[in-house]
Design an enzyme around this catalytic site. Structure first.
Site, PDB file in Angstrom:
ATOM      1  N   GLY A  16       0.785  -1.230   0.000  1.00  0.00           N
ATOM      2  CA  GLY A  16       0.000   0.000   0.000  1.00  0.00           C
ATOM      3  C   GLY A  16       0.819   1.282   0.000  1.00  0.00           C
ATOM      4  N   ASN A  18       1.556   3.016  -2.635  1.00  0.00           N
ATOM      5  CA  ASN A  18       0.836   3.955  -3.520  1.00  0.00           C
ATOM      6  C   ASN A  18      -0.369   4.542  -2.789  1.00  0.00           C
ATOM      7  OD1 ASN A  18       1.879   4.171  -6.433  1.00  0.00           O
ATOM      8  ND2 ASN A  18       2.080   1.996  -5.982  1.00  0.00           N
ATOM      9  N   MET A  94      -4.257  -7.574  -6.395  1.00  0.00           N
ATOM     10  CA  MET A  94      -3.845  -8.797  -7.078  1.00  0.00           C
ATOM     11  C   MET A  94      -5.007  -9.616  -7.615  1.00  0.00           C
ATOM     12  SD  MET A  94      -0.704  -8.319  -6.852  1.00  0.00           S
ATOM     13  CE  MET A  94       0.036  -9.848  -7.396  1.00  0.00           C
ATOM     14  N   ASN A 111      -5.746   1.496 -12.903  1.00  0.00           N
ATOM     15  CA  ASN A 111      -4.731   0.585 -12.362  1.00  0.00           C
ATOM     16  C   ASN A 111      -3.363   1.173 -12.646  1.00  0.00           C
ATOM     17  OD1 ASN A 111      -3.618  -1.834 -11.226  1.00  0.00           O
ATOM     18  ND2 ASN A 111      -3.151  -2.518 -13.306  1.00  0.00           N
ATOM     19  N   HIS A 113       0.607   0.074 -13.331  1.00  0.00           N
ATOM     20  CA  HIS A 113       1.445  -1.083 -13.694  1.00  0.00           C
ATOM     21  C   HIS A 113       2.892  -0.596 -13.811  1.00  0.00           C
ATOM     22  CE1 HIS A 113       2.338  -5.000 -15.391  1.00  0.00           C
ATOM     23  NE2 HIS A 113       3.123  -4.368 -16.250  1.00  0.00           N
TER      24      HIS A 113
END
Ligand code: GRF
Length: 204
Positions: A16, A18, A94, A111, A113
């Site tokens: 966590g 981010n 996930m 999202n 990546h």
């Protein structure tokens, strides 16, 4: 006229960091938004602890709490709606987002990546594997992608990207660390641009 703050719901599975960057930016006034709810499929995740430390409602929802996938999906969508979420930010989540949540929040689920999609994404490409693939491919530049979520991993329209140089002698860990630091910057900046109207998700 005072425009309402953007209400963010975060889905996260592990550390966590981010999430923390987004919370900090909101609290420090760098981001005109608020994290309204955090949901994790991992009861032990640091993400849930971080939410608790900031008095943000947080929930553990998984196949253990909701054995029926449709119930789980509907429950997650309901939690997001109940907390008035405008934009959903996946931050190291996930699990696949279910069809009910995808439909209710269509075009409003982001999202992040840790590579420059469409390269080095898709099924099984997460964590260390992404950075290993970047190094194995001999890339001199990697980066970060924020994209809209659809029913496939790492495939939806790209919202923002930034580049990170691959340095001579980089290990997957060193590269991952430098990329992660920039993820925090890019996620906050992208959400800020969404909140200000500079990025219009419905036009992507
Ligand atoms: C990040 O590298 C992100 O790109 C990926 O999962 C990681 C999550 O890190 N999707 P954290 O949990 O935010 O620290």
């Amino acid at each position: 006229m005072q425009v309402d703050k953007v209400n963010i719901g975060v889905l996260a599975s592990h550390g966590g960091s981010n999430l923390q960057a987004i919370i900090d930016a909101c609290e420090q006034g760098q981001l005109d938004a608020r994290v309204r709810v955090v949901i994790s499929n991992n009861a032990e995740s640091t993400a849930l602890k971080r939410a608790g430390e900031h008095f943000i409602p947080h929930f553990y929802r998984s196949g253990k709490t909701h054995p029926d996938p449709a119930d789980l999906d509907a429950g997650i969508a309901q939690l997001l709606e109940d907390h008035g979420v405008d934009v959903v930010a996946l931050a190291g989540y996930m699990k696949k987002v279910g069809p009910i949540t995808l439909r209710r929040f269509a075009g409003r689920i982001l999202n992040i990546h840790p590579a420059l999609l469409p390269k080095h994404g898709g099924v099984g490409m997460y964590g260390r594997r992404v950075h290993e693939a970047v190094l194995e491919a001999g890339e001199v530049t990697t980066g970060i992608t924020i994209h809209l979520v659809d029913e496939e991993y790492d495939r939806g329209p790209i919202v923002a990207q930034c580049e990170v140089a691959v340095l001579p002698g980089d290990s997957p860990e060193r590269l991952a660390q430098r990329v992660l630091e920039q993820e925090h910057v890019l996620y906050v900046d992208t959400l800020r641009r969404i909140a200000s109207g500079e990025i219009n998700l419905s036009k992507l």
